[in-house]
Every structure is written in structure tokens, then in C-alpha cells.
Design a protein around this motif. Structure first.
Motif, PDB file in Angstrom:
ATOM      1  N   PHE A   1     -10.471 -25.108  27.174  1.00 18.77           N
ATOM      2  CA  PHE A   1      -9.540 -26.105  26.655  1.00 18.77           C
ATOM      3  C   PHE A   1      -8.436 -25.464  25.826  1.00 18.77           C
ATOM      4  O   PHE A   1      -7.270 -25.820  25.948  1.00 18.77           O
ATOM      5  CB  PHE A   1     -10.306 -27.143  25.828  1.00 18.77           C
ATOM      6  CG  PHE A   1      -9.481 -28.303  25.372  1.00 18.77           C
ATOM      7  CD1 PHE A   1      -8.984 -29.213  26.294  1.00 18.77           C
ATOM      8  CD2 PHE A   1      -9.212 -28.506  24.032  1.00 18.77           C
ATOM      9  CE1 PHE A   1      -8.227 -30.298  25.888  1.00 18.77           C
ATOM     10  CE2 PHE A   1      -8.456 -29.590  23.620  1.00 18.77           C
ATOM     11  CZ  PHE A   1      -7.969 -30.478  24.544  1.00 18.77           C
ATOM     12  N   LYS A   2      -8.802 -24.488  25.000  1.00 17.17           N
ATOM     13  CA  LYS A   2      -7.801 -23.812  24.164  1.00 17.17           C
ATOM     14  C   LYS A   2      -6.788 -23.082  25.038  1.00 17.17           C
ATOM     15  O   LYS A   2      -5.587 -23.128  24.769  1.00 17.17           O
ATOM     16  CB  LYS A   2      -8.470 -22.851  23.200  1.00 17.17           C
ATOM     17  CG  LYS A   2      -7.500 -22.239  22.205  1.00 17.17           C
ATOM     18  CD  LYS A   2      -8.218 -21.399  21.187  1.00 17.17           C
ATOM     19  CE  LYS A   2      -7.309 -20.799  20.146  1.00 17.17           C
ATOM     20  NZ  LYS A   2      -6.053 -20.306  20.588  1.00 17.17           N
ATOM     21  N   ASP A   3      -7.247 -22.428  26.091  1.00 11.44           N
ATOM     22  CA  ASP A   3      -6.325 -21.740  26.995  1.00 11.44           C
ATOM     23  C   ASP A   3      -5.374 -22.729  27.656  1.00 11.44           C
ATOM     24  O   ASP A   3      -4.184 -22.452  27.810  1.00 11.44           O
ATOM     25  CB  ASP A   3      -7.088 -20.965  28.065  1.00 11.44           C
ATOM     26  CG  ASP A   3      -7.874 -19.800  27.490  1.00 11.44           C
ATOM     27  OD1 ASP A   3      -7.531 -19.335  26.381  1.00 11.44           O
ATOM     28  OD2 ASP A   3      -8.832 -19.357  28.158  1.00 11.44           O
ATOM     29  N   ASP A   4      -5.896 -23.873  28.051  1.00  7.63           N
ATOM     30  CA  ASP A   4      -5.052 -24.896  28.665  1.00  7.63           C
ATOM     31  C   ASP A   4      -4.006 -25.403  27.681  1.00  7.63           C
ATOM     32  O   ASP A   4      -2.845 -25.627  28.046  1.00  7.63           O
ATOM     33  CB  ASP A   4      -5.894 -26.067  29.176  1.00  7.63           C
ATOM     34  CG  ASP A   4      -6.752 -25.710  30.374  1.00  7.63           C
ATOM     35  OD1 ASP A   4      -6.442 -24.692  31.043  1.00  7.63           O
ATOM     36  OD2 ASP A   4      -7.726 -26.439  30.634  1.00  7.63           O
ATOM     37  N   LEU A   5      -4.388 -25.581  26.432  1.00  9.21           N
ATOM     38  CA  LEU A   5      -3.429 -26.023  25.412  1.00  9.21           C
ATOM     39  C   LEU A   5      -2.381 -24.955  25.151  1.00  9.21           C
ATOM     40  O   LEU A   5      -1.200 -25.277  24.964  1.00  9.21           O
ATOM     41  CB  LEU A   5      -4.153 -26.380  24.111  1.00  9.21           C
ATOM     42  CG  LEU A   5      -4.879 -27.711  24.111  1.00  9.21           C
ATOM     43  CD1 LEU A   5      -5.647 -27.891  22.802  1.00  9.21           C
ATOM     44  CD2 LEU A   5      -3.929 -28.868  24.313  1.00  9.21           C
ATOM     45  N   ASP A   6      -2.792 -23.694  25.149  1.00  8.25           N
ATOM     46  CA  ASP A   6      -1.820 -22.608  24.985  1.00  8.25           C
ATOM     47  C   ASP A   6      -0.805 -22.624  26.125  1.00  8.25           C
ATOM     48  O   ASP A   6       0.396 -22.492  25.895  1.00  8.25           O
ATOM     49  CB  ASP A   6      -2.523 -21.249  24.948  1.00  8.25           C
ATOM     50  CG  ASP A   6      -3.260 -20.999  23.653  1.00  8.25           C
ATOM     51  OD1 ASP A   6      -2.917 -21.618  22.623  1.00  8.25           O
ATOM     52  OD2 ASP A   6      -4.197 -20.165  23.666  1.00  8.25           O
ATOM     53  N   ASP A   7      -1.289 -22.790  27.352  1.00 12.58           N
ATOM     54  CA  ASP A   7      -0.394 -22.858  28.509  1.00 12.58           C
ATOM     55  C   ASP A   7       0.551 -24.046  28.398  1.00 12.58           C
ATOM     56  O   ASP A   7       1.745 -23.933  28.684  1.00 12.58           O
ATOM     57  CB  ASP A   7      -1.196 -22.967  29.816  1.00 12.58           C
ATOM     58  CG  ASP A   7      -1.941 -21.694  30.154  1.00 12.58           C
ATOM     59  OD1 ASP A   7      -1.610 -20.629  29.591  1.00 12.58           O
ATOM     60  OD2 ASP A   7      -2.870 -21.773  30.990  1.00 12.58           O
ATOM     61  N   PHE A   8       0.016 -25.189  27.988  1.00 11.67           N
ATOM     62  CA  PHE A   8       0.830 -26.390  27.853  1.00 11.67           C
ATOM     63  C   PHE A   8       1.896 -26.206  26.778  1.00 11.67           C
ATOM     64  O   PHE A   8       3.046 -26.619  26.944  1.00 11.67           O
ATOM     65  CB  PHE A   8      -0.053 -27.599  27.536  1.00 11.67           C
ATOM     66  CG  PHE A   8       0.700 -28.887  27.455  1.00 11.67           C
ATOM     67  CD1 PHE A   8       1.283 -29.433  28.587  1.00 11.67           C
ATOM     68  CD2 PHE A   8       0.821 -29.560  26.255  1.00 11.67           C
ATOM     69  CE1 PHE A   8       1.987 -30.633  28.510  1.00 11.67           C
ATOM     70  CE2 PHE A   8       1.525 -30.748  26.171  1.00 11.67           C
ATOM     71  CZ  PHE A   8       2.103 -31.288  27.301  1.00 11.67           C
ATOM     72  N   LYS A   9       1.527 -25.554  25.689  1.00 13.02           N
ATOM     73  CA  LYS A   9       2.476 -25.317  24.604  1.00 13.02           C
ATOM     74  C   LYS A   9       3.616 -24.413  25.082  1.00 13.02           C
ATOM     75  O   LYS A   9       4.790 -24.680  24.786  1.00 13.02           O
ATOM     76  CB  LYS A   9       1.765 -24.685  23.415  1.00 13.02           C
ATOM     77  CG  LYS A   9       2.621 -24.570  22.184  1.00 13.02           C
ATOM     78  CD  LYS A   9       1.802 -24.069  21.004  1.00 13.02           C
ATOM     79  CE  LYS A   9       2.649 -24.011  19.759  1.00 13.02           C
ATOM     80  NZ  LYS A   9       1.878 -23.554  18.597  1.00 13.02           N
TER      81      LYS A   9
END
Length: 61
Positions: free
Chosen positions: A31-39
Motif C-alpha cells: 500500500f505504501k508503494d502504491d501511495l508513493d507512486d500515486f504521489k
């Protein structure tokens, strides 16, 4: 102007989610990686839109 506010709100939301993601969601879903990508994606979109706006303003008499 409204776009900048929306991006700022989205950025703050992502930052808050990132700080809570490891403890509440768990690392198995990345989830954190996905949020980093989204950011990063949101930041890129913001830069493109701001550039387009500046170019439009320069071309408008």
C-alpha cells in the motif's frame, strides 16, 4: 486556482495516508508503494497542468 487547491488537498491526504499505511494496512499489499507512486503521478500531473496554464497565459493577449 481551484486546481492548485485540489492538488494541495490530495497531497496532504496522501501524506497522512502514508504515515498510517504501514501500521494499519500492512506491508503485504504494498500500500505504501502504491501511495508513493500515486504521489509522484499527482506531482507530475500538477507540473504539466501548471506549465500548460502558464503557456496559455503567455499566448493570450
Amino acid at each position: 486556482m481551484a486546481e492548485a487547491i485540489a492538488f494541495d488537498i490530495a497531497g496532504e491526504l496522501i501524506t497522512k495516508l502514508m504515515s498510517r499505511a504501514p501500521s494499519q494496512i500492512g506491508v503485504r499489499w504494498n500500500f505504501k508503494d502504491d501511495l508513493d507512486d500515486f504521489k509522484r503521478t499527482l506531482s507530475t500531473i500538477k507540473a504539466v497542468l501548471l506549465d500548460a496554464k502558464q503557456r496559455y497565459v503567455k499566448r493570450t493577449p
